[in-house]
Motif scaffolding. Structure first.
Motif, PDB file in Angstrom:
ATOM      1  N   LEU A 160      43.576  33.485  39.657  1.00  0.00           N
ATOM      2  CA  LEU A 160      42.836  33.155  40.878  1.00  0.00           C
ATOM      3  C   LEU A 160      42.070  34.365  41.403  1.00  0.00           C
ATOM      4  CD1 LEU A 160      45.438  30.999  42.871  1.00  0.00           C
ATOM      5  CD2 LEU A 160      43.474  30.183  41.562  1.00  0.00           C
ATOM      6  N   MET A 161      42.715  35.514  41.384  1.00  0.00           N
ATOM      7  CA  MET A 161      42.045  36.730  41.850  1.00  0.00           C
ATOM      8  C   MET A 161      40.847  37.058  40.964  1.00  0.00           C
ATOM      9  SD  MET A 161      43.498  37.792  44.625  1.00  0.00           S
ATOM     10  CE  MET A 161      43.066  39.514  44.797  1.00  0.00           C
ATOM     11  N   GLY A 162      40.975  36.753  39.670  1.00  0.00           N
ATOM     12  CA  GLY A 162      39.861  36.966  38.762  1.00  0.00           C
ATOM     13  C   GLY A 162      38.659  36.120  39.143  1.00  0.00           C
ATOM     14  N   TYR A 163      38.908  34.873  39.560  1.00  0.00           N
ATOM     15  CA  TYR A 163      37.813  34.013  40.011  1.00  0.00           C
ATOM     16  C   TYR A 163      37.142  34.601  41.253  1.00  0.00           C
ATOM     17  CZ  TYR A 163      40.027  30.411  37.072  1.00  0.00           C
ATOM     18  OH  TYR A 163      40.569  29.703  36.033  1.00  0.00           O
ATOM     19  N   LEU A 164      37.968  35.036  42.207  1.00  0.00           N
ATOM     20  CA  LEU A 164      37.419  35.564  43.464  1.00  0.00           C
ATOM     21  C   LEU A 164      36.578  36.815  43.242  1.00  0.00           C
ATOM     22  CD1 LEU A 164      40.315  35.246  46.077  1.00  0.00           C
ATOM     23  CD2 LEU A 164      38.155  34.009  46.058  1.00  0.00           C
TER      24      LEU A 164
END
Length: 212
Positions: free
Chosen positions: A72-76
């Motif tokens: 998820l952090m990678g998406y953000l």
């Protein structure tokens, strides 16, 4: 290689094998000796890393959640993704996670979710994820300007904390499995509330009001 590095590698090897077993079988039926045999180590060695199956299961769940959180952090942090595309990726990841978890594992994850405060490191309103999510949403014009950060983070906590209370689950005769079935509906309501009356529609094909 240092002894500490060898221990870290072995711990990761154990968790990787244990995660595969937990996702395929009922966690209650998993035997520590079977896991040790599959890895090619003695039961004594396995117990030197995890003193009980409960401790191992909690570590497996936290490992799965850590990978989920990191994705998820990678998406953000991906500058090539628009905010609606980030939401799409988040929902696809959630759907994939639900499909890959058997009913017994879902039950275990939810039990640990209710009992283990370490979950707050990932999904509490003060976590890095939600702090960056809100900042990105505001930057791209998808979180309403008429909603203060305080109100937004209280709202996030309301959703996060609600199902940690077993009485709320019992009130609606909910199980982890039935909760999975309405997860998408809850997502829609969550994003609608977060975007506010002047914010964006959660439909990724629509643009935020500031660009209309």
């Amino acid at each position: 290689m240092k002894r500490s590095e060898r221990k870290d590698m072995m711990r990761e090897r154990i968790l990787e094998a244990a995660a595969k077993m937990h996702l395929k079988a009922d966690p209650e039926e998993i035997k520590m000796r079977d896991l040790a045999q599959m890895i090619g180590i003695s039961s004594a060695t396995l117990y030197s890393y995890f003193s009980s199956k409960d401790e191992l299961s909690q570590a497996v769940v936290m490992r799965i959640l850590t990978k989920f959180h990191d994705t998820l952090m990678g998406y953000l942090n991906d500058p090539t993704l628009s905010f609606p595309e980030i939401l799409q990726q988040m929902q696809l990841l959630s759907q994939h996670a639900h499909r890959s978890v058997n009913a017994e594992m879902a039950e275990l994850i939810f039990q640990i979710f209710q009992d283990n405060n370490e979950f707050e490191l990932f999904f509490d309103s003060q976590s890095d994820f939600w702090q960056q999510f809100v900042a990105r949403g505001r930057k791209d014009g998808y979180i309403a300007d008429d909603l203060s950060d305080t109100a937004v983070f209280i709202y996030i906590d309301m959703f996060f904390q609600y199902f940690r209370n077993r009485q709320h689950m019992e009130k609606f005769n909910m199980t982890p499995q039935s909760l999975q079935k309405i997860d998408h509906e809850l997502d829609i309501m969550f994003y609608r509330g977060l975007f506010g009356s002047k914010g964006a529609c959660p439909d990724p094909n629509m643009k935020p009001n500031k660009y209309v």
